[in-house]
Scaffold this active site. Structure first.
Site, PDB file in Angstrom:
ATOM      1  N   GLY A  36       0.820  -1.218   0.000  1.00 46.55           N
ATOM      2  CA  GLY A  36       0.000   0.000   0.000  1.00 46.55           C
ATOM      3  C   GLY A  36       0.848   1.259   0.000  1.00 46.55           C
ATOM      4  N   TYR A 137      -2.925 -19.363  -2.121  1.00 46.00           N
ATOM      5  CA  TYR A 137      -3.680 -18.115  -1.899  1.00 46.00           C
ATOM      6  C   TYR A 137      -5.166 -18.438  -1.699  1.00 46.00           C
ATOM      7  CZ  TYR A 137      -6.036 -13.716  -3.071  1.00 46.00           C
ATOM      8  OH  TYR A 137      -6.858 -12.603  -3.054  1.00 46.00           O
ATOM      9  N   ILE A 177      -3.338  -6.357 -15.895  1.00 43.06           N
ATOM     10  CA  ILE A 177      -3.306  -5.058 -16.596  1.00 43.06           C
ATOM     11  C   ILE A 177      -2.048  -4.284 -16.165  1.00 43.06           C
ATOM     12  CG2 ILE A 177      -4.556  -2.910 -17.082  1.00 43.06           C
ATOM     13  CD1 ILE A 177      -7.129  -4.358 -16.214  1.00 43.06           C
TER      14      ILE A 177
HETATM   15  P1  NAD Z   1      -3.391  -4.460  -2.261  1.00 44.70           P
HETATM   16  O1  NAD Z   1      -2.087  -5.168  -2.228  1.00 44.70           O
HETATM   17  O2  NAD Z   1      -3.495  -3.226  -3.069  1.00 44.70           O
HETATM   18  O3  NAD Z   1      -3.851  -4.118  -0.778  1.00 44.70           O
HETATM   19  C1  NAD Z   1      -3.529  -4.912   0.339  1.00 44.70           C
HETATM   20  C2  NAD Z   1      -3.069  -3.978   1.447  1.00 44.70           C
HETATM   21  O4  NAD Z   1      -2.785  -4.755   2.613  1.00 44.70           O
HETATM   22  C3  NAD Z   1      -1.798  -3.205   1.111  1.00 44.70           C
HETATM   23  O5  NAD Z   1      -1.999  -1.845   1.390  1.00 44.70           O
HETATM   24  C4  NAD Z   1      -0.726  -3.797   2.030  1.00 44.70           C
HETATM   25  O6  NAD Z   1       0.262  -2.867   2.384  1.00 44.70           O
HETATM   26  C5  NAD Z   1      -1.585  -4.263   3.201  1.00 44.70           C
HETATM   27  N1  NAD Z   1      -0.989  -5.377   3.963  1.00 44.70           N
HETATM   28  C6  NAD Z   1      -0.518  -6.552   3.463  1.00 44.70           C
HETATM   29  N2  NAD Z   1      -0.055  -7.326   4.462  1.00 44.70           N
HETATM   30  C7  NAD Z   1      -0.256  -6.635   5.613  1.00 44.70           C
HETATM   31  C8  NAD Z   1       0.023  -6.902   6.976  1.00 44.70           C
HETATM   32  N3  NAD Z   1       0.616  -8.030   7.373  1.00 44.70           N
HETATM   33  N4  NAD Z   1      -0.307  -5.960   7.908  1.00 44.70           N
HETATM   34  C9  NAD Z   1      -0.894  -4.800   7.536  1.00 44.70           C
HETATM   35  N5  NAD Z   1      -1.173  -4.496   6.254  1.00 44.70           N
HETATM   36  C10 NAD Z   1      -0.853  -5.398   5.305  1.00 44.70           C
HETATM   37  O7  NAD Z   1      -4.484  -5.535  -2.719  1.00 44.70           O
HETATM   38  P2  NAD Z   1      -6.004  -5.307  -3.157  1.00 44.70           P
HETATM   39  O8  NAD Z   1      -6.117  -5.690  -4.571  1.00 44.70           O
HETATM   40  O9  NAD Z   1      -6.489  -3.990  -2.709  1.00 44.70           O
HETATM   41  O10 NAD Z   1      -6.717  -6.447  -2.321  1.00 44.70           O
HETATM   42  C11 NAD Z   1      -7.466  -6.135  -1.145  1.00 44.70           C
HETATM   43  C12 NAD Z   1      -8.082  -7.407  -0.610  1.00 44.70           C
HETATM   44  O11 NAD Z   1      -8.987  -7.966  -1.567  1.00 44.70           O
HETATM   45  C13 NAD Z   1      -7.059  -8.514  -0.326  1.00 44.70           C
HETATM   46  O12 NAD Z   1      -7.494  -9.231   0.806  1.00 44.70           O
HETATM   47  C14 NAD Z   1      -7.130  -9.388  -1.564  1.00 44.70           C
HETATM   48  O13 NAD Z   1      -6.714 -10.702  -1.293  1.00 44.70           O
HETATM   49  C15 NAD Z   1      -8.618  -9.293  -1.871  1.00 44.70           C
HETATM   50  N6  NAD Z   1      -8.936  -9.562  -3.278  1.00 44.70           N
HETATM   51  C16 NAD Z   1      -8.513  -8.698  -4.250  1.00 44.70           C
HETATM   52  C17 NAD Z   1      -8.856  -8.942  -5.572  1.00 44.70           C
HETATM   53  C18 NAD Z   1      -8.438  -8.008  -6.685  1.00 44.70           C
HETATM   54  O14 NAD Z   1      -8.733  -8.301  -7.842  1.00 44.70           O
HETATM   55  N7  NAD Z   1      -7.781  -6.889  -6.431  1.00 44.70           N
HETATM   56  C19 NAD Z   1      -9.625 -10.064  -5.911  1.00 44.70           C
HETATM   57  C20 NAD Z   1     -10.021 -10.935  -4.895  1.00 44.70           C
HETATM   58  C21 NAD Z   1      -9.706 -10.648  -3.570  1.00 44.70           C
END
Ligand code: NAD
Length: 312
Positions: A36, A137, A177
């Site tokens: 993030g 995952y 993408i």
């Molecule tokens: P992202 O990587 O942009 O966001 C995840 C955030 O979690 C990041 O800001 C990261 O710094 C923070 N993070 C990771 N590990 C951490 C920890 N141990 N402690 C504190 N913060 C931590 O990912 P995203 O795409 O925004 O995904 C958000 C959620 O949605 C996730 O749980 C992901 O698995 C789920 N998800 C996303 C998608 C997608 O297409 N983007 C699809 C299915 C599920």
């Protein structure tokens, strides 16, 4: 209402935070900034840099509701580094649930994923299909859902699990993408596509995803069930080769497309689900929500917006 958003500096989490702030909630962001960005965190939110892998991460933090969105979302690293998904996704979720139990959180909204279904027998896949993940995952998300459901039944913390398809939009920093744009930035003449290019999946634009998530959460608060899993995705899907075409077009390039075989059956990597579309009938019945954009429209708009963010 006081709402804690873990992963609120990430892609989906930061957009959820923006909307919750807009709606007048008191929002607390918890993020370790591993993927993030500080600049994605809404200025009106309280921000704590904490690592959810630490048992004591929640000291001094309180909320009525938690949106647990922090995770490592890179499905591909399951193949080579399964422990990352155990630590970032299973252990971290357990630590969030323990904090929720100890501090009296009412509701957990858990970001789950379509990958919990693995190679589903039914497309579009309804929530009733068995959870048979094919990546660590996906297994970590399924484990998270089962823990959330158990905490709900045992400790009375209600839990809504949202099984997202591919969510795309501005601030996205992973996935196909983003990868295509970064590869073309390095070499505008050749675009390597992992797999046989026929992988076909559902893509949902971030505004649609945020609308669906908040509608689902509000509806869930009115229901009596301790645990509910809901799909959030698009009604159609798009092929990886078409995504490559769209990204190249948006960037004004005509690269040679090179298919990189990785598995005998044409997947992008071992553990890649080749065909994914989720049934959204359950959410439609509960809330009336339908996506405003198709998968291809979501991909094109995202490619345009990410080009603006990354193509410098
Ligand atoms: P992202 O990587 O942009 O966001 C995840 C955030 O979690 C990041 O800001 C990261 O710094 C923070 N993070 C990771 N590990 C951490 C920890 N141990 N402690 C504190 N913060 C931590 O990912 P995203 O795409 O925004 O995904 C958000 C959620 O949605 C996730 O749980 C992901 O698995 C789920 N998800 C996303 C998608 C997608 O297409 N983007 C699809 C299915 C599920």
């Amino acid at each position: 209402m006081r709402i804690v958003v873990t992963g609120g500096a990430g892609f989906i989490g930061s957009h959820i935070v923006d909307r919750l702030v807009e709606e007048g909630h008191e929002v607390v962001v918890v993020d370790n900034l591993s993927s993030g960005r500080r600049e994605f965190v809404n200025k009106s939110a309280e921000f704590h840099v904490r690592d959810l892998k630490e048992r004591e991460w929640g000291v001094g933090i309180r909320g009525d509701v938690v949106f647990h969105f922090a995770a490592n979302p890179e499905v591909r690293i399951s193949t080579t580094e399964p422990s990352v998904h155990f630590n970032e996704n299973v252990l971290a979720t357990f630590n969030v649930l323990e904090w929720a139990r100890q501090t009296g959180v009412r509701t957990v909204v858990f970001a789950s994923s379509s990958t919990v279904y693995g190679d589903a027998q039914v497309l579009p896949t309804p929530e009733e299909e068995p959870l048979r993940p094919i990546s660590v995952y996906g297994a970590a998300k399924a484990a998270g859902e089962i823990m959330c459901g158990t905490y709900a039944r045992l400790y009375g913390i209600r839990c809504l699990a949202i099984r997202y398809a591919n969510i795309v939009g501005p601030r996205l920093r992973h996935g196909v993408i983003y990868d295509f744009i970064m590869k073309l930035k390095k070499n505008p003449n050749v675009l390597e596509v992992l797999g046989d290019g026929t992988q076909r999946k559902s893509y949902l634009y971030i505004k649609d995803a945020v609308d669906a998530t908040l509608l689902a959460w509000r509806k869930f608060e009115e229901l009596g069930e301790p645990f509910l899993a809901l799909n959030v995705g698009n009604v159609d899907a798009v092929r990886v080769l078409d995504i490559a075409q769209i990204v190249a077009e948006v960037l004004g390039l005509k690269p040679e497309i090179k298919l990189i075989p990785t598995t005998p059956d044409g997947r992008g990597w071992p553990g890649d689900v080749k065909y994914m579309t989720l049934s959204i009938n359950k959410l439609l019945k509960l809330t009336g929500w339908k996506p405003a954009m198709t998968s291809a429209e979501a991909v094109r708009k995202t490619a345009e917006e990410l080009a603006g963010e990354l193509w410098r």
